[in-house]
Scaffold this motif. Sequence first.
Motif, PDB file in Angstrom:
ATOM      1  N   LEU A 414       7.979 -21.433 -13.085  1.00 23.90           N
ATOM      2  CA  LEU A 414       7.449 -21.351 -14.515  1.00 23.90           C
ATOM      3  C   LEU A 414       6.103 -20.280 -14.262  1.00 23.90           C
ATOM      4  CD1 LEU A 414       7.652 -24.903 -15.685  1.00 23.90           C
ATOM      5  CD2 LEU A 414       8.505 -22.800 -16.928  1.00 23.90           C
ATOM      6  N   ARG A 415       5.204 -20.668 -13.359  1.00 18.21           N
ATOM      7  CA  ARG A 415       3.792 -20.011 -13.162  1.00 18.21           C
ATOM      8  C   ARG A 415       4.423 -18.096 -12.912  1.00 18.21           C
ATOM      9  NH1 ARG A 415       1.470 -20.259  -7.377  1.00 18.21           N
ATOM     10  NH2 ARG A 415       3.418 -18.972  -7.103  1.00 18.21           N
ATOM     11  N   TYR A 418       5.689 -16.736 -16.250  1.00 17.62           N
ATOM     12  CA  TYR A 418       4.706 -16.451 -17.405  1.00 17.62           C
ATOM     13  C   TYR A 418       3.394 -15.499 -16.824  1.00 17.62           C
ATOM     14  CZ  TYR A 418       6.880 -18.783 -20.913  1.00 17.62           C
ATOM     15  OH  TYR A 418       7.824 -19.411 -21.676  1.00 17.62           O
ATOM     16  N   MET A 419       3.482 -15.308 -15.506  1.00 18.21           N
ATOM     17  CA  MET A 419       2.398 -14.253 -15.154  1.00 18.21           C
ATOM     18  C   MET A 419       2.703 -12.843 -15.456  1.00 18.21           C
ATOM     19  SD  MET A 419       1.191 -15.530 -11.230  1.00 18.21           S
ATOM     20  CE  MET A 419      -0.081 -14.220 -11.176  1.00 18.21           C
TER      21      MET A 419
END
Lengths: 433, 474
Positions: A414-415, A418-419
Motif C-alpha cells: 500500500l505504501r 501511494y508513494m
Amino acid sequence: MRITRTLTAAALAGGLMLAAAPAVAQGTFAITGGTVHTMTGAPIEGGTVLVRDGRVVAVGRDVSIPQGAVRIDATGRQVTPGLIDSGTQVGLVEVGAVAGTVDRDMVTGPREDLRSQIRAAFTVTDGINPNSTVIPVTRIAGITTVVSRPGFGLVAGQGAVIDLAGRTLDEMVVRSPSGMFVRIGEGVSPITGARGATMMILREMLEDARTLTPRTYERGAVREFTASRLDLIALQRVLNGEMPMVMEAHRASDILAALRMADDYGFRLVLTGATEAWMVADEIAAAGVPVVVKVMQNLPGSFERLGATFENAARLHQRGVRVALTSGDTHNARNLRQEAGNAVAHGMSWEAALRALTTEPAAIWGLDGYGTLAPGSVANVVVWDGDPLEIMTAVAHVFIRGREVPLVSRQTQLRDRYMRLDDYRSLYDRTQR
Amino acid sequence: VLPYAQEITIMRTAVALLAAIGVAACAPTPPPAAPEPSPDDARVAAGAFESRYQPFPSTPTLIRGGTVMTAAGEVIEGGDLLLVDGRIAAVGRNLEVPAGARTIDAAGRFVTPGIIDTHSHLGVYASPGDQAHADGNEMTRPVTGHVYAEHAVWPQDPGFPRALAGGITSLHILPGSANLIGGRGVTLRNVPARTIQAMRFPGAPHTLKMACGENPKRVYGSRNQAPMTRMANIALTREAWIRAAEYRDQVDRWENGDRTGTPPTRNLELETLADVLRGRILIQNHCYRADEIANRLEIAREFGYSIRSIHHGVEAYKVADMLAEEGVGVSIWADWWGFKLEALDASNANAALTHQAGVTTVIHSDDAIGIQVLNQEAAKALAAGREAGIDISDDEALRWITANAAWTLGIEDEVGTLEEGKRGDVVIWSAHPFSVYARADQVFVDGALLHDRTDPARNPITDFELGIFSGEGN
C-alpha cells in the motif's frame, strides 16, 4: 490413566503436532561478518552463520563457506535468532471487528453462563490461517515464531506455537497444543461469583480428570462430571505433563493461589499477565514457575492490577524468575522488541531482555532448536542494521526455517502504491504494480 | 485562522454574549425587549467554567550543555536553556547564570519541548476501568454538541502523573467516537489538581469532536436507530449544520440590534455548532477511510467551516494531497491497525507520507499507555518513513509530538517549541528521545519541576493510589 495415549482420545482432543526437522532442500546461506548473538555464549564479532536445508550447521569466525552458498553480507550488523512472541492471536484474527475472521474462542452459550466458560478441549490450531496478512507484517519486524492462543475464558482451551512462514499449517506448526489457557481473578470472578469459587471449580475439574477412565465412563459407573468427556481428557494431558497450564492471573493473591494449585496437582504452570508478580517474585522463583510478561503495562487498569509497573519483568528476572516477553497483541505483535527495549529502560539487562525473546520462550514452550544460533538450531535468523531492541533499527534479512522471506507485506505494498500519488490515476494499473 | 490572542478575545466576548442570551432565556416569560445585562452579570457568568490554572511555583533554572532540540528547526549541541518566571527566557550557547538560578547539568542528555498529545481520554475513561468511570461517550443520541468532556474529567486518574513521567505537559481530552458530533474537547496542563478548572489550559480554544464511519453506525444501527449507514452518518451531520446555521443567524441578528420577534432561546448544542461556524471552535474529526475523509472535506466546504485535524486517519496517506491543499492536519497513530475493517488499509509510513505531502502531521496516542511513550511512537513512524526512503529530520519528527500538536490545538503561540517567550514546558531526556532507552529525567511545566525521576518527592501521586502501592507503579 493411559487414555491420553490412545489414538481415539488424541484424535478427538486434537493430536499433538510437532515440527519435523525441515527435510526439504532449501538451499545454503552464509550470513557473514555480523555480530552474531548465538545465545549459547558470548556474541561473536565478525561471525558467520551457515544455514543449510533449514538448519544452522555452523557458527563462528572460521566457518568455511561451501561453494554455491548464497552469501549475505551482515558486516556492521547484528544477527540474532528469530524473535518469539509468547502471547498473540496471529493467524486467528484478521480483522478484529469482523466476526467471520476471528477464530479465537469457542462459544457454547452466553458468556455469563458458567458452563460456557469451560472449553478445555478446544484447540485453536485448525483455525490458523497461513495466508493471514498479519503474518508478513509481523515477520518483517523480526518476529519469526509466535504463540497463538485462545482469548478469554475460565478454561479457554489450547494454543499453538507457529513459525510465521508456510503455505500450510504443517509447514508452520512448531508445537500444538502448546498449553491449556486458563483465566483466574477478576476476569472470571463476576461469572463464578467469587475468586474462591473459581479455584474450587478448577480443582473439581482436575479431580474429575483424574477420575475419568474410558471404562468407567463407558460403563456409566461415574458420578456427574463438571465438564465434558473431551474437556476432561484435555485436562488429563495437563496433569500428565504433555502441556503446561497457562494461567492468567494478575493480583498477587491470585498468583499465589495458582502456585498452590500447581503444587497440589503437580502440573507444569506458566503464569501470564501476572501484573503483580513482582510482589511475590520469591514464591514464584521458589516454585520454578516461569512468567510471560507484557512490559508496557503500568496502569491500575482494574482492581487486580493496582501494583502495575513497567519494572515487573526486570524485578522478576532479578529475583531469579524465568521471564519471557510478549506484545500481548496480534496486529502489532511486530512491536515485541519495543516491549523488550522498555524492559531494558526499566531495569532489565539487555542480555536478559534478548533472552526473554529467544531462549526463555523456547524453554517455556518446549521448542527444541529454537532461540539459539548453534549447529542444529532451526534456521530462524534475523539480520538487523543496529541494536535489535531499538525501535529505530531496521530489519535487513529474515530467514524462517532456512528460507529467506521477502520484506514485503500488504502494508509495504500500500505504501509503495501511494508513494506515486502524483500519478494517482495510474495507481490501479496492474502493469504498474 | 485568527492569531491566538485575537481568537481568545473573540472567545471571551462570545462567552459574554451567550451568557447574556442565557439570562434572557431563563426568564419565565420573555420580556418585551431583552434586558441589557449589567457588566457585572456578564463578567460573573462568563467566568463560569473558565480556566483557574495557576502555574506551580518555580525558581529560575538554567539547563546547561545538553543537546537542545527546539522543534523550531534548530538542534543546538551543547546548548543551554534558561527558564525564568515560568517562561523560556533564552535558548543558546554559553548563557549566563542569573543570580539565584538553579543550574542543571544536561551534558550527554537531550532537551525538548514538553510533549503534547492531541488525542487522549484520560479522566473520561479513567483507571481503573469500570462502568463507573466510563464518561466519554454520551451514546443516547448521535448529535450531542451540548456535552463537554471537561465536565467529566476525573483529575485523580492515575494516568495523568504517568503521562507526566513520559514527558507530557499538555494534552487534549476528547469525548469518544460513538457520536457523529460527540461534544467539546478540552486542552489541559498536565499538573496535579483537585479540579478540572485548575488544569484547563488558559486561553486554549474550545474544540469539537466529530466522528464518521463504523462507530456511529454500529452504535445506533445495532439499536435500529439512525445512523445505520454511512449515508445517514452524513445526512444527520449535514442536518445538524443546517440547524446550527439558522441558530447562528438568529442570534447574530438579535445581537446586531434587529430585535423584532422573540429573542432566540439559548441552545447548548447549537451554541457549540454555531461557534464552529463562526471559526471559534476547532474541529477534531475522527475518520479512518480515505473516501470518508474526502467527504468530511466536502461537508466542511458546504457549511463553510474548516477542520483542524483528521484523527486516526489510517488512510490519510491516500488523500494527503487533498488534506495539504485544504490546510487540514492529521493526528494519527504510528502503527495501529486491523481492529476493524476501516482500519485495514494501514501503513506505518502513514505519518511520513502525510508529512511529505505537506500536511501538519501529529502522532497522537488515544491510549493511556501510548501517551507515556509518545516519543517512541514518533520514532517508529520516523523509522518507517526512513525505511521508505523519505527524508525527515529528527527536528521535523519531534514536531509531530510538539509544535504540530500545539497548532492542532490552537496553542502554538504558547507551547510546542523551545523559543524565547514560550511557556517553560521542557523535558530533559536521559538519551535521544527517539531511543527506546530514553527516559524523561526531568519534566518542567511552566518552569516548575514537576517530575524528577531521581527524586520520589517530585513524582505526583493521585489520591486514588495513595496507600495502595504509591509510587511503585510509576
